[in-house]
Design an enzyme around this catalytic site. Structure first.
Site, PDB file in Angstrom:
ATOM      1  CB  THR A  65       5.138  -8.478   2.278  1.00 47.64           C
ATOM      2  OG1 THR A  65       5.830  -8.638   1.039  1.00 47.64           O
ATOM      3  CG2 THR A  65       4.245  -7.265   2.181  1.00 47.64           C
ATOM      4  CE1 TYR A 152      12.511 -15.139  -2.256  1.00 49.82           C
ATOM      5  CE2 TYR A 152      11.700 -14.561  -0.085  1.00 49.82           C
ATOM      6  CZ  TYR A 152      11.977 -14.210  -1.384  1.00 49.82           C
ATOM      7  OH  TYR A 152      11.719 -12.930  -1.808  1.00 49.82           O
ATOM      8  CE  LYS A 177       8.591 -14.996  -2.959  1.00 50.74           C
ATOM      9  NZ  LYS A 177       8.051 -14.295  -1.774  1.00 50.74           N
TER      10      LYS A 177
END
Length: 318
Positions: A65, A152, A177
Site C-alpha cells: 500500500t 509474505y 502474511k
C-alpha cells in the site's frame, strides 16, 4: 521460529506484534508524494501521525500500500525513519523489503539503521521459483539482517508445507502474511507451524474474508481501509472481535463489498483508490506513481459516495 541464542530482540518484537495484532488493526500507511511525483516527507509524517492516533496494532511502512516498488533507497530510508520517529516505540514498525535477496538485504540494512523493529518480505520480482528456491530466498536474507522477518506469500510466492517448515526454522523468521486466501493450504500451514509463530491475513481488502481466516486460526489482518477511514476499519475490528455479527454484516454489505467491486474494475485500484479516498478525507498523501493510475472521474465520484455511506454507518463525517 528457530531460536537464536540470546536474541531478545526477536522475542520482544514477536511478543509486541502478537499483542498488537490482538488489540487493533495493522496499519499500512500510504507513501506521500508531491504532485510532481517527488517524495513528500512532511505529508507522509502527517499521515503516519493520523494513523497512529487511531491506535493501530502495528505500523507497516513502505509495503504494498505504501508503493515500496516505486521507492529508491534514499526515499525508502526517509520513509522508514519518519515512521520510526512518529511511532516513538508505541507500536512495532515493520518495514517492507523485497526483490531478490541481494537487493532485499540492501533495503533491510537501511531499515535496520533507520530503527525498524522487523521486516515484511514482499514477493520477489518477476520470476517463478520452486519451493526450495523460495525457502533459500529467505535464508539468504535472514543471514544478512538482525531484524526479525515476516514472510509474505502472494503472487508467485506460495509455500507448501515442506517449504514452510523449512522457513519456520530460519533464525528470526517469526511469521507469515498470507495473500492467497487458499484456506485449505493455510490451514495446513497453521497446523504445521511451531508454537508462537505469527500468521496474518493479508488478502486484498482483508475484512471481506476476516471471518473465514479467523476460522482457520488467523484472526489478525491488515487493513487498507484503515489508511483512509480508520473509523470504519476500527468499527469493523471491534464488531468482529465482540461477535457483533449484525454490525459486521452491515459493514460488509453496505461498504466493504461495494468497495471491492469498485476496486476490481481497474488493475492497481487496490492502491490508487485508497490514496484517492485519503485525499477525499483531506490527508496530504498526493498521487500514485506510475505504473499505477488515478481513478477516473466517474469512479472517484462513486468512491466519494461510498465513503460517505461507510462513514455514516459508523457515525463519522467525511
Amino acid at each position: 521460529m528457530a531460536p537464536v541464542a540470546g536474541d531478545t530482540q526477536t522475542e520482544t518484537v514477536t511478543r509486541r506484534l502478537r499483542d498488537g495484532m490482538g488489540n487493533g488493526v495493522l496499519s499500512f500507511p500510504l507513501t506521500a508524494f508531491h504532485d510532481d511525483g517527488s517524495l513528500d516527507p512532511e505529508g507522509f509524517r502527517a499521515h503516519v501521525a493520523a494513523q497512529l492516533a487511531t491506535a493501530p496494532g502495528a505500523l507497516f511502512p513502505a509495503c504494498g500500500t505504501g508503493e515500496f516498488f516505486s521507492l529508491d533507497e534514499d526515499e525508502y530510508r526517509r520513509v522508514v525513519e519518519i515512521a520510526v520517529e512518529e511511532a516513538a516505540g508505541r507500536v512495532p514498525v515493520v518495514a517492507g523489503t523485497g526483490y531478490g535477496w541481494a537487493q532485499a538485504a540492501r533495503f533491510a540494512r537501511i531499515a535496520e539503521r533507520a530503527g525498524a523493529d522487523a521486516l515484511l518480505v514482499l514477493p520477489h520480482y518477476l520470476v517463478a521459483a520452486p519451493q526450495d528456491g523460495l525457502a533459500a530466498q529467505l535464508e539468504q536474507l535472514a543471514a544478512r539482517t538482525r531484524l526479525p522477518i515476516v514472510a509474505y506469500q502472494r503472487g508467485q510466492v506460495a509455500y507448501d508445507v515442506r517449504a514452510f517448515k523449512r522457513i519456520a526454522k530460519i533464525p528470526r523468521v517469526i511469521g507469515l502474511k498470507d495473500g492467497h486466501s487458499d484456506l485449505d493450504r493455510l490451514q495446513r500451514l497453521t497446523l504445521a507451524a511451531p508454537e508462537g509463530f505469527l500468521f496474518f491475513n493479508g488478502a486484498a481488502t482483508a475484512e471481506i474474508q476476516a471471518r473465514s481466516y479467523a476460522a482457520v486460526g488467523v484472526p489478525a489482518y491488515s487493513s487498507a481501509v484503515h489508511a483512509f477511514a480508520p473509523e470504519i476499519a476500527n468499527a469493523f475490528f471491534a464488531a468482529l472481535r465482540d461477535g457483533d455479527h449484525g454490525t459486521v454484516d452491515k459493514l460488509l454489505r453496505d461498504f466493504y463489498v461495494p468497495f471491492v467491486e469498485l476496486r476490481d474494475r481497474v488493475p492497481g485500484y487496490a492502491v490508487s483508490l485508497v490514496k484517492a479516498a485519503a485525499r477525499l478525507r483531506g490527508r496530504p498523501v498526493g498521487p500514485v506513481r506510475a505504473p499505477l493510475t488515478e481513478p477516473s472521474p466517474d469512479d472517484l465520484a462513486g468512491l466519494k459516495t461510498l465513503l460517505t455511506t461507510g462513514l455514516d454507518l459508523v457515525g463519522a463525517a467525511l
